[in-house]
Write an enzyme that holds these catalytic residues in place. Structure first.
Site, short mmCIF file in Angstrom:
data_model
loop_
_atom_site.label_atom_id
_atom_site.label_comp_id
_atom_site.label_asym_id
_atom_site.label_seq_id
_atom_site.Cartn_x
_atom_site.Cartn_y
_atom_site.Cartn_z
N ASP A 132 71.41 -26.86 6.78
CA ASP A 132 71.70 -26.23 8.07
C ASP A 132 70.92 -26.98 9.14
OD1 ASP A 132 72.89 -24.07 9.69
OD2 ASP A 132 70.81 -23.51 10.03
N GLU B 86 69.70 -26.82 13.52
CA GLU B 86 69.67 -26.17 14.82
C GLU B 86 69.72 -27.26 15.88
OE1 GLU B 86 70.03 -23.06 15.09
OE2 GLU B 86 69.52 -22.42 13.06
N GLU C 21 70.28 -20.75 26.46
CA GLU C 21 71.10 -19.92 25.57
C GLU C 21 70.81 -20.23 24.10
OE1 GLU C 21 73.12 -17.30 26.30
OE2 GLU C 21 72.18 -17.56 28.26
N HIS D 9 67.81 -17.43 14.12
CA HIS D 9 68.34 -18.51 13.29
C HIS D 9 67.23 -19.53 13.05
CE1 HIS D 9 72.81 -17.79 13.48
NE2 HIS D 9 72.33 -16.88 14.32
N ASP E 251 68.01 -20.30 6.90
CA ASP E 251 69.46 -20.18 6.79
C ASP E 251 70.00 -20.98 5.61
OD1 ASP E 251 69.41 -18.53 8.94
OD2 ASP E 251 70.59 -19.80 10.28
#
Length: 263
Positions: free
Chosen positions: A13, A15, A63, A164, A169
């Site tokens: 995963d 980010e 965001e 997250h 994750d």
């Protein structure tokens, strides 16, 4: 004895600085700021992981920070992608990558690789890629198939997932993927001991020996468990029941056996 074939998978995963590619080609889009990866060999979590935070060449969108909590200040002293690239490539090369919504992460990875002095051509040329989101959509058509929804559906504990995070994750996705593809995951977490090749060989020899034995029912000796052994067994079932969030089939079977049948 035939040698067991090793199947190596890496559940991964990332980010990023933003939630999309800013409507244009990757070059003017966002960047990876965290990578988390978990190794699975022959459907067993090996305990080997890869994790890195990365300082991007651009600011992290507000965001995005609300989703993963990774701030620009936190990333100031982290390495650039080029500094961690060799170690990352060594971890994933030759593996089957398991990624939830793979096109998103792979696009970012390919973009970062393209900036390297000697980049691999594409991720798909150094790894095979499996999209666990597409797998989930085939298994559960018309339902929500994000990671949280799948955890609820499969009885997997994701209570630590407040924000997250790539490694967390990836660890959760590894459990989800193994459950979706029909394999039992470790219910006892760190208490599970990984089988070595020597252990597998011993178990195989025992199975071969017992397959040649034909038991005569009249000669069979029945040894009943002691009260202490029964209690130890019950304690283990309670632990598995707790770890699996109420999904221990053995505990349910034991309850059914001792529950009176009223007609």
């Amino acid at each position: 004895m035939t040698e067991e074939k090793l199947v190596r998978q890496v559940v991964l995963d990332t980010e990023t600085t933003g939630m999309n590619m800013a409507g244009g080609p990757p070059q003017i889009g966002h960047n990876i700021i965290e990578i988390g990866a978990v190794e699975v060999i022959n459907r067993r979590l090996t305990g080997r992981t890869y994790h890195a935070y990365i300082k991007p060449p651009r600011k992290v969108d507000e965001e995005a920070i609300k989703v993963h909590g990774i701030t620009n200040e936190f990333l100031q002293d982290k390495p650039a992608f080029a500094e961690i690239a060799d170690e990352f490539l060594a971890f994933i090369s030759g593996a089957e990558l398991i990624i939830h919504n793979a096109p998103f992460d792979v696009a970012f990875m390919d973009q970062e690789f393209s900036y390297l002095q000697h980049p691999p051509t594409k991720t798909k040329e150094i790894c095979t890629i499996t999209d666990s989101l597409q797998l989930a959509r085939k298994m559960y058509p018309g339902k929500r198939n994000n990671l949280d929804a799948l955890c609820d559906r499969l009885g997997i504990d994701n209570s630590k997932r407040v924000l997250h995070g790539a490694l967390l994750d990836a660890e959760i996705l590894a459990d989800v993927f193994l459950m979706m593809t029909g394999g039992q995951i470790s219910l006892l977490g760190e208490e599970e001991v990984e089988k070595t090749s020597a252990t597998i060989e011993i178990e195989t020899e025992i199975e071969e020996q017992f397959s040649e034995i034909v038991l005569n029912a009249e000669d069979a000796i029945i040894i009943k468990a002691t009260d202490e052994e029964e209690e130890s067994h019950s304690a283990l079932l309670r632990l598995i029941e707790k770890k699996s969030k109420g999904n221990c089939l053995w505990a349910k079977s034991a309850t059914e056996e001792i529950t009176p049948n009223h007609h």
